[in-house]
Design a protein around this motif. Structure first.
Motif, PDB file in Angstrom:
ATOM      1  N   LYS A 425      33.481  94.183  33.501  1.00 45.08           N
ATOM      2  CA  LYS A 425      34.537  93.873  34.466  1.00 45.08           C
ATOM      3  C   LYS A 425      33.978  93.202  35.716  1.00 45.08           C
ATOM      4  O   LYS A 425      34.645  92.375  36.351  1.00 45.08           O
ATOM      5  CB  LYS A 425      35.273  95.157  34.846  1.00 45.08           C
ATOM      6  CG  LYS A 425      36.373  94.978  35.887  1.00 45.08           C
ATOM      7  CD  LYS A 425      37.045  96.306  36.194  1.00 45.08           C
ATOM      8  CE  LYS A 425      38.141  96.146  37.250  1.00 45.08           C
ATOM      9  NZ  LYS A 425      37.608  95.709  38.549  1.00 45.08           N
ATOM     10  N   ASP A 426      32.736  93.553  36.080  1.00 43.80           N
ATOM     11  CA  ASP A 426      32.133  92.993  37.293  1.00 43.80           C
ATOM     12  C   ASP A 426      32.001  91.478  37.216  1.00 43.80           C
ATOM     13  O   ASP A 426      32.095  90.785  38.236  1.00 43.80           O
ATOM     14  CB  ASP A 426      30.746  93.599  37.533  1.00 43.80           C
ATOM     15  CG  ASP A 426      30.798  95.098  37.774  1.00 43.80           C
ATOM     16  OD1 ASP A 426      31.849  95.580  38.229  1.00 43.80           O
ATOM     17  OD2 ASP A 426      29.780  95.771  37.511  1.00 43.80           O
ATOM     18  N   ILE A 427      31.745  90.966  36.015  1.00 41.86           N
ATOM     19  CA  ILE A 427      31.512  89.526  35.858  1.00 41.86           C
ATOM     20  C   ILE A 427      32.710  88.730  36.375  1.00 41.86           C
ATOM     21  O   ILE A 427      32.570  87.821  37.204  1.00 41.86           O
ATOM     22  CB  ILE A 427      31.235  89.181  34.380  1.00 41.86           C
ATOM     23  CG1 ILE A 427      29.948  89.871  33.897  1.00 41.86           C
ATOM     24  CG2 ILE A 427      31.151  87.673  34.188  1.00 41.86           C
ATOM     25  CD1 ILE A 427      28.703  89.449  34.630  1.00 41.86           C
ATOM     26  N   LYS A 428      33.894  89.082  35.905  1.00 44.78           N
ATOM     27  CA  LYS A 428      35.096  88.364  36.346  1.00 44.78           C
ATOM     28  C   LYS A 428      35.364  88.600  37.824  1.00 44.78           C
ATOM     29  O   LYS A 428      35.731  87.669  38.556  1.00 44.78           O
ATOM     30  CB  LYS A 428      36.300  88.793  35.514  1.00 44.78           C
ATOM     31  CG  LYS A 428      37.571  88.012  35.849  1.00 44.78           C
ATOM     32  CD  LYS A 428      38.714  88.362  34.901  1.00 44.78           C
ATOM     33  CE  LYS A 428      39.948  87.523  35.221  1.00 44.78           C
ATOM     34  NZ  LYS A 428      41.064  87.829  34.288  1.00 44.78           N
ATOM     35  N   ASP A 429      35.174  89.835  38.277  1.00 44.98           N
ATOM     36  CA  ASP A 429      35.437  90.151  39.687  1.00 44.98           C
ATOM     37  C   ASP A 429      34.540  89.326  40.610  1.00 44.98           C
ATOM     38  O   ASP A 429      35.001  88.774  41.613  1.00 44.98           O
ATOM     39  CB  ASP A 429      35.212  91.642  39.941  1.00 44.98           C
ATOM     40  CG  ASP A 429      36.304  92.509  39.326  1.00 44.98           C
ATOM     41  OD1 ASP A 429      37.390  91.968  39.030  1.00 44.98           O
ATOM     42  OD2 ASP A 429      36.064  93.716  39.140  1.00 44.98           O
ATOM     43  N   ILE A 430      33.258  89.240  40.276  1.00 45.70           N
ATOM     44  CA  ILE A 430      32.322  88.514  41.142  1.00 45.70           C
ATOM     45  C   ILE A 430      32.595  87.016  41.106  1.00 45.70           C
ATOM     46  O   ILE A 430      32.696  86.360  42.150  1.00 45.70           O
ATOM     47  CB  ILE A 430      30.863  88.796  40.720  1.00 45.70           C
ATOM     48  CG1 ILE A 430      30.518  90.266  40.943  1.00 45.70           C
ATOM     49  CG2 ILE A 430      29.899  87.909  41.510  1.00 45.70           C
ATOM     50  CD1 ILE A 430      29.175  90.673  40.361  1.00 45.70           C
ATOM     51  N   ILE A 431      32.716  86.453  39.905  1.00 41.49           N
ATOM     52  CA  ILE A 431      32.866  84.998  39.795  1.00 41.49           C
ATOM     53  C   ILE A 431      34.207  84.539  40.359  1.00 41.49           C
ATOM     54  O   ILE A 431      34.288  83.504  41.039  1.00 41.49           O
ATOM     55  CB  ILE A 431      32.686  84.560  38.329  1.00 41.49           C
ATOM     56  CG1 ILE A 431      31.245  84.854  37.883  1.00 41.49           C
ATOM     57  CG2 ILE A 431      32.994  83.073  38.168  1.00 41.49           C
ATOM     58  CD1 ILE A 431      30.974  84.559  36.426  1.00 41.49           C
ATOM     59  N   SER A 432      35.268  85.303  40.115  1.00 39.60           N
ATOM     60  CA  SER A 432      36.571  84.937  40.684  1.00 39.60           C
ATOM     61  C   SER A 432      36.534  85.003  42.207  1.00 39.60           C
ATOM     62  O   SER A 432      37.130  84.166  42.896  1.00 39.60           O
ATOM     63  CB  SER A 432      37.661  85.876  40.146  1.00 39.60           C
ATOM     64  OG  SER A 432      37.794  85.749  38.748  1.00 39.60           O
TER      65      SER A 432
END
Length: 579
Positions: A425-432
């Motif tokens: 979940k962190d991947i989308k949160d950080i990149i977004s």
């Protein structure tokens, strides 16, 4: 299974092992490994069919080699097809033994430059500076009237008076004598001595002992004075010993906000030296700096003598410090005021190059408090405040929110814990979040593992915006950030001694990807303090060489291609595939 089928499967497995032992690269199977694998197959013949399936479904030789070596080590739940995911993750980490050795060298060199104790002088040079440029003073405190006519606590029988014991014996003797003083009804001590020679107590530093208030708990915020126990090689302590003791005093002043001076004790249980270290901040806007000045008192014998004409100067120096109130010795209540708001500091939760971060309380709510270690870093605080103030319009859960600020302190609403690795979940949160940040022309520039924390609700938060920049026409800036995850073009610019480096949104994305890569391989990296000059050019070349040999595959090519064209959605998809 028929005997013919079993024979065919066995032949394939043995043929693959033989083929993988004659590959034209350093990763091939060794003769010892081949022998052990054959023994494994003989002993576990019922697993041959599953091993063949796994080998046939492996996309390349690297995964086959990793899979077979896992069989030998007994890790995981081999052999089964699900276990191939673990092997793929190892390949994604992409570091063979040779690369790992190179990375360890780079890691040590990089972290030596990131986590400075606050001064560029070696211990020996610092000691010389204290004696050459320091000021000799008369002991400024009101002398004790206490005495001790009998028993221990008088330092009458140090083990090193007529012998050459181990330094640990001298240290233990001093601590034991101090404990006797604390128990004596004649001594009205307000402070106690805590033995800390074998454990970290000042960030990454280990002074031999600390003075803290009687009844308080051990915490770097509660340190009142600091001390070191060393064996003298001659009549006096040498420059290195003095410098080491002084460095602990400087560290206390960095870790305790608003404090301006600290007492330092250096002893061998026979003589006692007292120093006072002062912190002097020059908060000029153009060139803010922090310097230290030093005072010292004439060394004196530590032994208490019952003779009528004995002055017992050294013993009185020590006892006077133990009987003094903390504020007399420079200690300041660990709290900060911002107008009518008071934030109480509870404990230190992190020490970086530019700041110390504390857990604080404001109106019973937990907050993070970031305080500059030296005036030299005030421009970073100004940059961070400006960036976070501008980015507050995004109202993002993944960007800190500033509650209060001053020239050298920031109070932030989110308090988080360090992470060992990222969740899917962190991947989308950080990149977004980065996509929104970049839309406002901001670039973080220092996106690495230590600048990602998880808040109390489980949200990933991007912290430390002190090196962030706003791209307004000019994209050229001096280098700042973490070398270990920088893009190749920036590393090459450093190697080439380019004065200005071109930054863009892709820097943050590359730093994130490379930080993720390093987290997969090394879940935690120990911070190492340093006391020497930072050679950024050679370290940049080491890092450039490292990345040239890592993360080179179709998967990583797709990831870097998404970064190059700033396709945030594609980057999310590519990275999420690795989970």
């Amino acid at each position: 299974m028929s005997s013919t089928s079993a024979s065919t499967e066995g032949d394939y497995v043995y043929q693959e092992v033989n083929r993988l032992s004659v590959l034209d690269n350093e990763g091939k199977l060794t003769g010892v490994e081949v022998s052990k694998l054959f023994k494994y197959f003989t002993k576990n013949s019922n697993e041959i069919a599953e091993i063949e399936k796994s080998l046939k479904r492996s996309p390349n030789d690297e995964i086959k080699l990793m899979y077979l070596r896992e069989l030998l080590t007994g890790q995981g739940d081999f052999p089964n097809l699900n276990s191939l995911k673990d092997v793929v993750e190892e390949i994604v980490r992409g570091l063979d033994f040779k690369m790992e050795q190179g990375f360890n060298k780079v890691r040590r060199a990089i972290e030596e430059a990131i986590y400075s104790p606050g001064t560029d002088l070696t211990g020996t040079d610092k000691g010389k500076t204290v004696m050459d440029k320091g000021t000799h003073i008369v002991f400024p405190l009101e002398w004790t009237t206490s005495s001790k006519r009998s028993g221990n606590g008088r330092f009458t029988n140090p083990p090193n008076r007529n012998a050459d014991p181990r330094e640990e014996e001298v240290q233990q003797y001093f601590i034991n004598e101090c404990k006797e003083l604390e128990k004596s009804p004649n001594i009205k001590n307000k402070l106690i001595v805590v033995d800390k020679h074998s454990s970290l107590s000042l960030g990454t530093r280990k002074p031999d002992f600390l003075f803290i208030s009687k009844g308080s708990h051990l915490n770097m915020l509660n340190v009142v004075a600091v001390g070191e126990i060393k064996k003298r090689g001659s009549d006096n302590f040498n420059s290195a010993q003095i410098g080491q003791a002084i460095s602990f005093g400087e560290k206390v002043l960095q870790l305790q906000p608003r404090r301006t001076f600290v007492y330092v004790v250096l002893t061998d249980s026979i003589v006692i030296n007292i120093y006072v270290v002062h912190r002097v901040d020059q908060n000029t806007r153009s060139n803010p700096t922090t310097q230290f000045t030093y005072q010292y008192i004439t060394p004196a014998s530590l032994e208490f003598s019952g003779a009528r004409d004995a002055d017992n100067t050294g013993w009185k120096l020590l006892v006077t410090i133990m009987e003094s109130s903390p504020n007399i010795l420079g200690w300041v209540e660990p709290s900060l005021k911002f107008g009518n708001n008071t934030v109480n500091l509870v404990r230190s939760i992190g020490v970086g190059r530019t700041s110390v971060v504390y857990e604080g309380k404001h109106n019973d709510a937990l907050v993070a408090v970031k305080v500059a270690k030296k005036a030299n870093y005030l421009p970073c605080f100004e940059s961070e405040y400006t960036a976070l103030n501008d980015l507050s319009s995004l109202n993002s859960l993944h960007i800190p929110k500033i509650l209060f600020n001053s020239v050298d302190a920031l109070v932030i609403s989110q308090i988080g814990e360090r992470i060992g690795n990222l969740r899917k979940k962190d991947i989308k949160d950080i990149i977004s979040t980065l996509e929104k940040v970049h839309s406002l022309n901001y670039v973080h520039r220092d996106l690495r593992k230590y600048n990602l924390v998880r808040d109390q609700l489980g949200n990933i938060v991007i912290i430390d915006w002190g090196y962030s920049i706003k791209l307004e026409g000019n994209h050229n800036f001096a280098f700042a950030g973490a070398l270990e995850c920088m893009p190749d073009n920036i590393l090459q610019s450093i190697v080439n001694d380019d004065d200005d480096i071109i930054y863009g949104p892709g820097v943050d994305l590359t730093c994130l990807v490379r930080s993720f890569y390093l987290m997969l391989h090394r879940p935690s990296l120990d911070r190492i303090p340093f006391d020497k000059e930072d050679d950024i050019k050679s370290r940049a070349q080491m890092m450039l060489n490292f990345w040239m040999g890592c993360g080179r595959s179709d998967v990583w090519d797709s990831i870097y291609n998404a970064i190059e064209i700033l396709d945030y959605d594609q980057l999310i998809q590519q990275l999420e595939r690795l989970f």
